[in-house]
Design an enzyme around this catalytic site. Structure first.
Site, PDB file in Angstrom:
ATOM      1  N   GLY A  58       0.843  -1.193   0.000  1.00  0.00           N
ATOM      2  CA  GLY A  58       0.000   0.000   0.000  1.00  0.00           C
ATOM      3  C   GLY A  58       0.870   1.231   0.000  1.00  0.00           C
ATOM      4  O   GLY A  58       2.062   1.155   0.348  1.00  0.00           O
ATOM      5  N   CYS A  85       5.256  -6.009   1.747  1.00  0.00           N
ATOM      6  CA  CYS A  85       5.587  -4.579   1.795  1.00  0.00           C
ATOM      7  C   CYS A  85       4.838  -3.881   2.939  1.00  0.00           C
ATOM      8  O   CYS A  85       5.157  -4.083   4.096  1.00  0.00           O
ATOM      9  CB  CYS A  85       5.332  -3.947   0.428  1.00  0.00           C
ATOM     10  SG  CYS A  85       6.117  -2.343   0.253  1.00  0.00           S
ATOM     11  N   TYR A  86       3.798  -3.095   2.624  1.00  0.00           N
ATOM     12  CA  TYR A  86       3.030  -2.464   3.706  1.00  0.00           C
ATOM     13  C   TYR A  86       2.503  -3.526   4.674  1.00  0.00           C
ATOM     14  O   TYR A  86       2.419  -3.305   5.880  1.00  0.00           O
ATOM     15  CB  TYR A  86       1.865  -1.662   3.116  1.00  0.00           C
ATOM     16  CG  TYR A  86       1.027  -0.915   4.142  1.00  0.00           C
ATOM     17  CD1 TYR A  86       1.286   0.410   4.436  1.00  0.00           C
ATOM     18  CD2 TYR A  86      -0.030  -1.544   4.809  1.00  0.00           C
ATOM     19  CE1 TYR A  86       0.521   1.103   5.367  1.00  0.00           C
ATOM     20  CE2 TYR A  86      -0.806  -0.865   5.746  1.00  0.00           C
ATOM     21  CZ  TYR A  86      -0.520   0.460   6.015  1.00  0.00           C
ATOM     22  OH  TYR A  86      -1.285   1.136   6.938  1.00  0.00           O
ATOM     23  N   HIS A 172       7.931  -7.445  -3.714  1.00  0.00           N
ATOM     24  CA  HIS A 172       6.623  -7.809  -4.277  1.00  0.00           C
ATOM     25  C   HIS A 172       6.722  -9.118  -5.059  1.00  0.00           C
ATOM     26  O   HIS A 172       7.100  -9.109  -6.229  1.00  0.00           O
ATOM     27  CB  HIS A 172       6.109  -6.687  -5.181  1.00  0.00           C
ATOM     28  CG  HIS A 172       5.655  -5.494  -4.405  1.00  0.00           C
ATOM     29  ND1 HIS A 172       4.361  -5.337  -3.962  1.00  0.00           N
ATOM     30  CD2 HIS A 172       6.341  -4.420  -3.946  1.00  0.00           C
ATOM     31  CE1 HIS A 172       4.260  -4.218  -3.279  1.00  0.00           C
ATOM     32  NE2 HIS A 172       5.453  -3.636  -3.250  1.00  0.00           N
ATOM     33  N   GLU A 174       4.403 -10.749  -6.331  1.00  0.00           N
ATOM     34  CA  GLU A 174       3.349 -10.876  -7.338  1.00  0.00           C
ATOM     35  C   GLU A 174       3.743 -10.311  -8.701  1.00  0.00           C
ATOM     36  O   GLU A 174       3.110 -10.601  -9.699  1.00  0.00           O
ATOM     37  CB  GLU A 174       2.059 -10.202  -6.837  1.00  0.00           C
ATOM     38  CG  GLU A 174       2.116  -8.681  -6.678  1.00  0.00           C
ATOM     39  CD  GLU A 174       2.694  -8.213  -5.340  1.00  0.00           C
ATOM     40  OE1 GLU A 174       3.449  -8.983  -4.712  1.00  0.00           O
ATOM     41  OE2 GLU A 174       2.418  -7.069  -4.939  1.00  0.00           O
ATOM     42  N   ASP A 230     -18.599 -10.091 -21.167  1.00  0.00           N
ATOM     43  CA  ASP A 230     -18.976 -10.193 -19.755  1.00  0.00           C
ATOM     44  C   ASP A 230     -20.473 -10.455 -19.568  1.00  0.00           C
ATOM     45  O   ASP A 230     -20.868 -11.374 -18.860  1.00  0.00           O
ATOM     46  CB  ASP A 230     -18.587  -8.926 -18.983  1.00  0.00           C
ATOM     47  CG  ASP A 230     -17.138  -8.548 -19.231  1.00  0.00           C
ATOM     48  OD1 ASP A 230     -16.376  -9.421 -19.696  1.00  0.00           O
ATOM     49  OD2 ASP A 230     -16.765  -7.391 -18.972  1.00  0.00           O
ATOM     50  N   LYS A 375     -10.860 -10.849 -16.709  1.00  0.00           N
ATOM     51  CA  LYS A 375     -11.407 -11.031 -18.065  1.00  0.00           C
ATOM     52  C   LYS A 375     -10.995 -12.375 -18.684  1.00  0.00           C
ATOM     53  O   LYS A 375     -11.821 -13.070 -19.266  1.00  0.00           O
ATOM     54  CB  LYS A 375     -10.888  -9.893 -18.938  1.00  0.00           C
ATOM     55  CG  LYS A 375     -11.579  -9.797 -20.268  1.00  0.00           C
ATOM     56  CD  LYS A 375     -12.506  -8.634 -20.229  1.00  0.00           C
ATOM     57  CE  LYS A 375     -13.308  -8.462 -21.460  1.00  0.00           C
ATOM     58  NZ  LYS A 375     -14.360  -7.466 -21.228  1.00  0.00           N
TER      59      LYS A 375
END
Ligand code: XMP
Length: 519
Positions: A58, A85-86, A172, A174, A230, A375
């Site tokens: 964050g 991190c945060y 990070h 990710e 969608d 998506k």
């Protein structure tokens, strides 16, 4: 909507731009994951039956007065925890350590080295690793029971308290730049949390269909269909659960692509067997749009008109069916995450991605079966549902349609001109085999006339811009370096085949600073 599988990983969002990516990486392991705002209550978290919790990064500092804050009770739920991190700072701060501004901020690529005893989070990973950092705070003193698991040249890069089953990393895992990030998250989700990798499209469909059936019972549902991926997938999913208790409504707003009104009807009724009401309201929309040039005004008119048309249809359908109780929407995860910010779920969804406030005006209960998905996951669900590729592979198309691609006034003549140009662009991009690799490719009709010469005749006609962009999620985009030969074919066909256009230009603006649409 209850789409639970046997286990899940819950991600608490502290406002990181990468939170979506964390969820995505977990799903890539076939483990169900859901993002909740960091303000979620313990009850909300437990309702998802998590096997582990991830605390996201964050932009704030934990010691700031207005820092986003989760209930510290989440640190004592007995669930394995991974702070990123945060998330690391939050754990340190609330368990008795200290966090302060870093002597040296770390942004971008860095090398870390594992230190100390083996810890399951790093199992099978090399001792030195390239990672992605993005922080300006550091943990100075660790809480009791914690030890350092990795270091960068500047600061600690990882901590753990195995006894309490808490791990945290300063980098990070990710993002793709962290070389072994996916493996680290796999270690956490599968090895440490013991989550079962059973989140598959087939499983999702079975669970979702059963849960919709229970919820809706004998009720009746409506779905506003745009013809895009969608809403079509959402409708097929709901139809599988409740059959003819679902009525889909597809409205021609006069600014659809060429032949779209018929094609979509064929697709939805024919290929997908949906119970569909198609309403040609094009005249009504175009009459309202006459002499309007302001982009936001156009959007408002189309939104308002859509609600009226939809409302009328809903009333008619309610009369026939004895009442309508549910509204199906194809809301996706990126739309949800924008609202599920650190400020709590009620904050904002980009207004132009809402279906014009239908739920509030109509008092319908919402069914949003895709709200946990990205998506490409929706496309996979669609494939599993047996939907045709030409529906699943469609590029996004804005709700206000060609109206935001006709700069200046929207007249039936200008709509027809743009429809022809747009068809040529899409046709050529498809023939070049590029359609599926491009986020959006389209034509824009400009309010600019210029002089040309055709067959020894002077012409004075409109200019058309071609736009093609690569994007992950529509938030940022790069213009596509289309082959010159393809641009030449598109340009040549447009000036030859479309009466009213004598000049074609190519838009080489990325987003930011441009937007994808011109209005
Ligand atoms: P922009 O132009 O904001 O577009 O860069 C980002 C993505 O959103 C789509 N878009 C819209 N979609 N209603 C919609 O449903 C709208 O008013 C609207 N405006 C933009 C755009 O096509 C792109 O995919």
């Amino acid at each position: 909507m209850d789409t639970r599988v046997s286990s899940s990983i819950v991600i608490l969002d502290f406002g990181s731009q990468y939170t979506q990516l964390v969820a995505r990486r977990i799903r890539e392991l076939h483990v169900f994951s859901a993002v909740l705002p960091c303000t979620a209550s313990v009850a909300e978290i437990e309702a998802l039956r998590p096997r582990g919790l991830i605390l996201s990064g964050g932009p704030s500092s934990v010691y700031d007065a207005d820092a986003p804050r989760a209930d510290p009770a989440i640190l004592r739920l007995g669930l394995p925890l991974l702070g990123i991190c945060y998330g690391l700072h939050f754990i340190v701060h609330h368990l008795g350590g200290t966090v302060r501004p870093a002597a040296r901020r770390e942004y971008g690529d860095a090398e870390i080295t594992r230190v100390g005893a083996e810890t399951p989070l790093f199992e099978g990973l090399p001792r030195a690793q390239r990672v992605w950092m993005s922080h300006s705070d550091e943990a100075l003193e660790l809480p009791p029971g914690f030890h350092i698991t990795a270091e960068s040249p500047n600061a600690l890069a990882g901590i753990a308290n195995e006894q309490e089953r808490i791990w945290a990393v300063q980098f990070h895992p990710e993002v793709a730049h962290t070389r072994y990030g996916a493996e680290l998250l796999r270690n956490f989700a599968l090895r440490i949390c013991g989550a079962t990798p059973d989140w598959t499209p087939e499983h999702f469909i079975t669970e979702t269909v059963a849960s919709i059936r229970t919820r809706v019972g004998n009720g009746h549902a409506l779905c506003a269909i745009s013809g895009g991926v969608d809403s079509s997938v959402a409708a097929v999913l709901v139809a599988r659960a409740i059959g003819d208790q679902l009525t889909c409504v597809f409205v021609d707003n006069g600014v659809l692509r060429r032949n779209e009104f018929h094609q979509v009807q064929q697709n939805l009724r024919g290929a997908l067997g949906l119970n569909l009401v198609a309403v040609d309201a094009s005249r009504r929309f175009l009459a309202r749009l006459a002499e309007v040039s302001d982009p936001e005004q156009k959007r408002k008119i189309i939104g308002r008109e859509f609600i009226e048309v939809f409302d009328d249809e809903a009333a008619r359908i309610a009369e026939q069916t004895g009442g309508v109780d549910w509204l199906v929407q194809g809301t996706l995860y990126p739309d949800v995450i924008e609202s599920a910010s650190v400020h709590g779920p009620s904050h904002t969804i980009k207004s132009h991605h809402n279906v014009g406030g239908l739920p509030e005006t109509m008092k319908l209960k919402l069914i949003e079966p895709l709200r946990d998905l990205f998506k490409d996951e929706v496309r996979r669900i669609g494939r599993e549902l047996g939907m045709p590729e030409d529906i699943l592979g469609r590029q996004p198309f804005p709700g206000p349609g060609l109206a935001v691609r006709i700069l200046g006034e929207v007249t039936p003549e200008r709509v027809a001109i743009l429809q022809q140009a747009d068809e040529i662009v899409v046709d050529e991009i498809k023939q070049a085999g590029l359609y599926g690799t491009i986020w959006q490719a389209f034509a824009v009709l400009l309010p600019v006339k210029s002089v040309g010469v055709m067959g020894d005749q002077r012409t004075y006609a409109a200019t058309c811009a071609i736009r093609a962009v690569h994007s992950e999620d529509g938030m940022t985009a790069d213009w596509v370096q289309l082959p010159y030969a393809l641009l030449a074919r598109i340009s040549n066909r447009i000036v030859n085949e479309v009466r009213g256009i004598n000049r074609v230009v190519y838009d080489i603006t990325s987003k930011p600073p441009g937007t994808i649409e011109w209005e």
